[in-house]
Structures are given as structure tokens and as C-alpha cells.
Design a protein around this motif. Structure first.
Motif, PDB file in Angstrom:
ATOM      1  N   LEU A  47       0.848  -1.195   0.000  1.00 27.37           N
ATOM      2  CA  LEU A  47       0.000   0.000   0.000  1.00 27.37           C
ATOM      3  C   LEU A  47       0.879   1.239   0.000  1.00 27.37           C
ATOM      4  O   LEU A  47       1.888   1.300   0.714  1.00 27.37           O
ATOM      5  N   HIS A  48       0.514   2.219  -0.802  1.00 23.64           N
ATOM      6  CA  HIS A  48       1.237   3.489  -0.793  1.00 23.64           C
ATOM      7  C   HIS A  48       0.313   4.577  -1.314  1.00 23.64           C
ATOM      8  O   HIS A  48      -0.778   4.326  -1.833  1.00 23.64           O
ATOM      9  N   ARG A  49       0.775   5.833  -1.193  1.00 23.52           N
ATOM     10  CA  ARG A  49       0.023   6.982  -1.654  1.00 23.52           C
ATOM     11  C   ARG A  49       0.541   7.436  -3.018  1.00 23.52           C
ATOM     12  O   ARG A  49       1.595   6.992  -3.483  1.00 23.52           O
ATOM     13  N   GLY A  50      -0.206   8.325  -3.660  1.00 24.76           N
ATOM     14  CA  GLY A  50       0.298   8.973  -4.858  1.00 24.76           C
ATOM     15  C   GLY A  50       1.514   9.830  -4.527  1.00 24.76           C
ATOM     16  O   GLY A  50       1.719  10.235  -3.385  1.00 24.76           O
ATOM     17  N   VAL A  51       2.344  10.083  -5.538  1.00 28.34           N
ATOM     18  CA  VAL A  51       3.561  10.866  -5.336  1.00 28.34           C
ATOM     19  C   VAL A  51       3.208  12.338  -5.128  1.00 28.34           C
ATOM     20  O   VAL A  51       2.521  12.949  -5.947  1.00 28.34           O
ATOM     21  N   GLN A  52       3.694  12.904  -4.040  1.00 30.59           N
ATOM     22  CA  GLN A  52       3.506  14.320  -3.730  1.00 30.59           C
ATOM     23  C   GLN A  52       4.842  14.895  -3.309  1.00 30.59           C
ATOM     24  O   GLN A  52       5.436  14.439  -2.332  1.00 30.59           O
ATOM     25  N   GLY A  53       5.326  15.891  -4.045  1.00 30.18           N
ATOM     26  CA  GLY A  53       6.599  16.494  -3.717  1.00 30.18           C
ATOM     27  C   GLY A  53       7.755  15.512  -3.779  1.00 30.18           C
ATOM     28  O   GLY A  53       8.707  15.622  -2.995  1.00 30.18           O
ATOM     29  N   GLY A  54       7.685  14.547  -4.684  1.00 32.90           N
ATOM     30  CA  GLY A  54       8.758  13.570  -4.842  1.00 32.90           C
ATOM     31  C   GLY A  54       8.724  12.442  -3.835  1.00 32.90           C
ATOM     32  O   GLY A  54       9.648  11.621  -3.777  1.00 32.90           O
ATOM     33  N   VAL A  55       7.662  12.357  -3.033  1.00 33.29           N
ATOM     34  CA  VAL A  55       7.559  11.310  -2.003  1.00 33.29           C
ATOM     35  C   VAL A  55       6.279  10.524  -2.210  1.00 33.29           C
ATOM     36  O   VAL A  55       5.196  11.106  -2.368  1.00 33.29           O
ATOM     37  N   ALA A  56       6.409   9.203  -2.221  1.00 32.80           N
ATOM     38  CA  ALA A  56       5.254   8.308  -2.227  1.00 32.80           C
ATOM     39  C   ALA A  56       5.107   7.743  -0.821  1.00 32.80           C
ATOM     40  O   ALA A  56       5.871   6.881  -0.392  1.00 32.80           O
ATOM     41  N   GLY A  57       4.155   8.281  -0.089  1.00 34.96           N
ATOM     42  CA  GLY A  57       4.026   7.931   1.316  1.00 34.96           C
ATOM     43  C   GLY A  57       3.464   6.542   1.536  1.00 34.96           C
ATOM     44  O   GLY A  57       2.804   5.961   0.674  1.00 34.96           O
ATOM     45  N   GLY A  58       3.704   6.002   2.706  1.00 37.57           N
ATOM     46  CA  GLY A  58       3.181   4.703   3.088  1.00 37.57           C
ATOM     47  C   GLY A  58       1.765   4.793   3.614  1.00 37.57           C
ATOM     48  O   GLY A  58       1.202   5.881   3.774  1.00 37.57           O
ATOM     49  N   VAL A  59       1.209   3.614   3.902  1.00 43.91           N
ATOM     50  CA  VAL A  59      -0.160   3.528   4.430  1.00 43.91           C
ATOM     51  C   VAL A  59      -0.147   2.563   5.611  1.00 43.91           C
ATOM     52  O   VAL A  59      -0.601   1.417   5.520  1.00 43.91           O
ATOM     53  N   PRO A  60       0.384   2.990   6.755  1.00 45.00           N
ATOM     54  CA  PRO A  60       0.412   2.107   7.921  1.00 45.00           C
ATOM     55  C   PRO A  60      -0.964   1.999   8.570  1.00 45.00           C
ATOM     56  O   PRO A  60      -1.841   2.837   8.357  1.00 45.00           O
ATOM     57  N   GLY A  61      -1.130   0.961   9.362  1.00 44.87           N
ATOM     58  CA  GLY A  61      -2.332   0.802  10.170  1.00 44.87           C
ATOM     59  C   GLY A  61      -3.568   0.382   9.424  1.00 44.87           C
ATOM     60  O   GLY A  61      -4.683   0.471   9.959  1.00 44.87           O
ATOM     61  N   ALA A  62      -3.422  -0.115   8.211  1.00 51.59           N
ATOM     62  CA  ALA A  62      -4.592  -0.531   7.432  1.00 51.59           C
ATOM     63  C   ALA A  62      -5.036  -1.938   7.818  1.00 51.59           C
ATOM     64  O   ALA A  62      -4.254  -2.734   8.350  1.00 51.59           O
ATOM     65  N   ASP A  63      -6.297  -2.217   7.558  1.00 49.00           N
ATOM     66  CA  ASP A  63      -6.845  -3.563   7.734  1.00 49.00           C
ATOM     67  C   ASP A  63      -6.891  -4.218   6.354  1.00 49.00           C
ATOM     68  O   ASP A  63      -7.625  -3.760   5.465  1.00 49.00           O
TER      69      ASP A  63
END
Length: 311
Positions: A47-63
Motif C-alpha cells: 500500500l502506498h500513496r500517490g507521489v507528492q513532492g517527490g515522495v510516495a508515502g506509506g499507508v500504515p495501520g490498514a486492515d
């Protein structure tokens, strides 16, 4: 439009990209990437987020839950283990991307729970309240013809013997439900037996592709490496058209791929029929949820008295 991270479905030889998801620049979209594999004990979802400012963020704590058609439910757990790799195109980019994807893995106690022919539903719920879903139907079992095989990545196959400079027609039975076949090939020992002028990588990793369910053959090694024709030494490629030199070893995986996998990789490193990117994730996310049925085989060149013949 901007490309996203590509997850890895590792076929014990090389990391094969499974998706080339495209979203609008700066779109903070949930991206889900995963491929179920019948040869593996552990299954992963990225799981990850769309790229924003050169960073693709993670998605912790998901079910993250996968449910098999017979009702078996597997809840995947957040893990520090890596479950993805970057396409080399990103590494060469003028705008490097920092990856903070979050991997989720099936518990060891679940054992081998992905089987050919079964249907699996993926459900993802994030801490933001997003919900995403996907479904894959795993292709049916199939068999390699004339070559010993292993159905599991932790059980090495019995190696067969091949005469030097002899192309091997690698064929297999059709897998019902497959939309194509992906075949990573790893050749070891080339640097030891060839002149330096061949500039041979060791190991040399190539990909073979059969682009329909009915296309159940590849000639080894000549029909592998269609994506590398302009990046490898041309003398090496011409040599491989005639077979493998004595003293080398080839490990190959032939994997039957479902529709979601094939649609996900189009437009990326594997592009059989044009730049098509079809998300198999619905709801509040995009991405790929596919499946593979891999078969493993090993070929040793030039040891006819020690191993059964190939073919």
C-alpha cells in the motif's frame, strides 16, 4: 499524468514489475498492489500513496484481508520486510522518488493458502476511512513438458541436462484461466566460459513472454530477452540464438498469469499489446490485485551422464 511505484512479484529469479499505475500529479490517492503466487508460503500486499513532492508515502495501520472462495479469511499483517522494487526507469529519472510504501504479509501460520483455480477477494480499509477492493481468479494448474519441475519456490527442481549450443523448445500444457505466461530466465556461468569481449553479465537475467493463453511455448534461450535486444552485447545475443555454452546453468520460471496481472503490467517493462493500464482495484483506490501459478525448472549444459536429458 505521473507513474507510480511498481511492486515486485519475485519469481525466485528476478523482480517482475506487476503494475505501472498512472495517476494525476500530486493526487494523494491510495494505491494497492499485490500478486498472489501459488509457489509461495508468504503473500504480500503493498500500500502506498500517490507521489507528492517527490515522495510516495506509506499507508500504515490498514486492515488488509484476503478471503478465498470457500470462506477462508487471511488477515495480512504490517511488516518491515520489503515487498517491492523500483522499475529501473525511476532510478534513472531526473526527478528521483522517495519510496515509503507499507508492506503487509500473510502470517506464517497460514501456510500455503493460495491454490490454482480458486477465487480470492481483497479488502483494504485505511485509517483515513478509505475502502478498496479487488478480486482475482487464480489460473489452473499446468505442467512443463519434458522438463522436471517444482511447484514451490522453496523446493529446488531436479536439474536436467542439455547439449551445448542446442536450443531447447520449452513447452507446457495450457492453464485454464490464464491470459498469458511470464518466464524469467537466469543464466549463470557465462563470464567464466566466454571471452571478455562478450561483456556477459553473470548472472544474465532475461524475460520470456507468451502473450495469450494458447501460446504455450518458448525456445530457450533464443526467445527470451525481447526487452533487452538493444541493451546487451549483440555478439552475446547472436550466440544465445544457437543455444547455451557448455558449463552454464539456466534457471527458468514459467508463470501462468491472470487477467489482472497482464492488464497491470502493460505499458511497463512488459508491454505485449500497447500502453494499457487497467486498474483491478475498485472503491477508494487504484492498483493491481492479480495472481500467478509459477513452475520452476533448472537446466545444466554439458553433463549428460549425471542428469536426465531435457526435452
Amino acid at each position: 499524468m505521473r507513474k507510480m511505484i511498481t511492486a515486485a512479484a519475485v519469481l525466485a529469479l528476478s523482480a517482475c514489475t506487476i503494475a505501472d499505475v498512472t495517476v494525476a500529479p500530486g493526487d494523494d490517492r491510495l494505491v494497492v498492489e499485490g500478486v498472489l503466487r501459488t509457489d509461495a508460503r508468504s503473500q504480500f500486499i503493498l500500500l502506498h500513496r500517490g507521489v507528492q513532492g517527490g515522495v510516495a508515502g506509506g499507508v500504515p495501520g490498514a486492515d488488509v484481508v484476503v478471503t478465498r472462495g470457500d470462506g477462508l479469511r487471511i488477515r495480512l499483517e504490517e511488516t518491515l520486510l520489503s515487498c517491492y522494487s523500483l522499475d529501473p526507469g525511476y532510478l534513472d529519472s531526473d526527478t528521483p522518488i522517495q519510496i515509503q510504501g507499507t508492506c503487509y504479509a500473510s502470517p506464517n501460520a497460514a501456510g500455503r493458502w493460495v491454490v490454482p483455480g480458486a477465487t480470492y477477494d481483497l479488502s483494504v480499509r485505511t485509517e483515513r476511512g478509505e475502502e478498496a477492493r479487488g478480486r482475482t481468479v487464480v489460473p489452473d494448474e499446468f505442467t512443463l513438458n519434458g522438463v522436471p519441475e517444482s511447484r514451490f519456490n522453496d523446493q529446488p527442481p531436479v536439474a536436467c541436462s542439455l547439449e551445448p549450443q542446442t536450443p531447447l523448445p520449452l513447452t507446457w500444457t495450457q492453464s485454464r484461466g490464464a491470459w498469458g505466461y511470464i518466464a524469467p530466465l537466469q543464466i549463470s556461468g557465462l563470464r567464466l566460459v566466454l571471452p571478455d569481449s562478450f561483456n556477459a553479465p553473470d548472472p544474465l537475467e532475461l524475460i520470456g513472454v507468451s502473450v495469450s493463453a494458447a501460446d504455450t511455448s518458448l525456445v530457450l534461450p533464443g526467445e527470451f530477452g525481447v526487452f533487452d535486444r538493444f541493451s546487451l552485447n549483440q555478439n552475446l545475443l547472436r550466440l544465445l540464438q544457437t543455444g547455451l555454452p557448455v558449463g552454464t546453468t539456466a534457471r527458468v520460471v514459467v508463470a501462468a498469469a491472470d487477467r489482472n496481472y497482464i492488464n497491470g503490467v502493460r505499458g511497463g517493462a512488459f508491454n505485449p499489446s500497447g500502453p494499457v493500464r487497467v486498474s483491478s482495484i475498485v472503491g477508494d483506490g487504484v492498483g493491481v490485485f492479480g495472481s500467478l501459478v509459477p513452475l520452476h525448472a533448472s537446466v545444466v549444459v554439458g553433463s549428460p551422464f549425471e542428469r536426465p536429458p531435457c526435452g
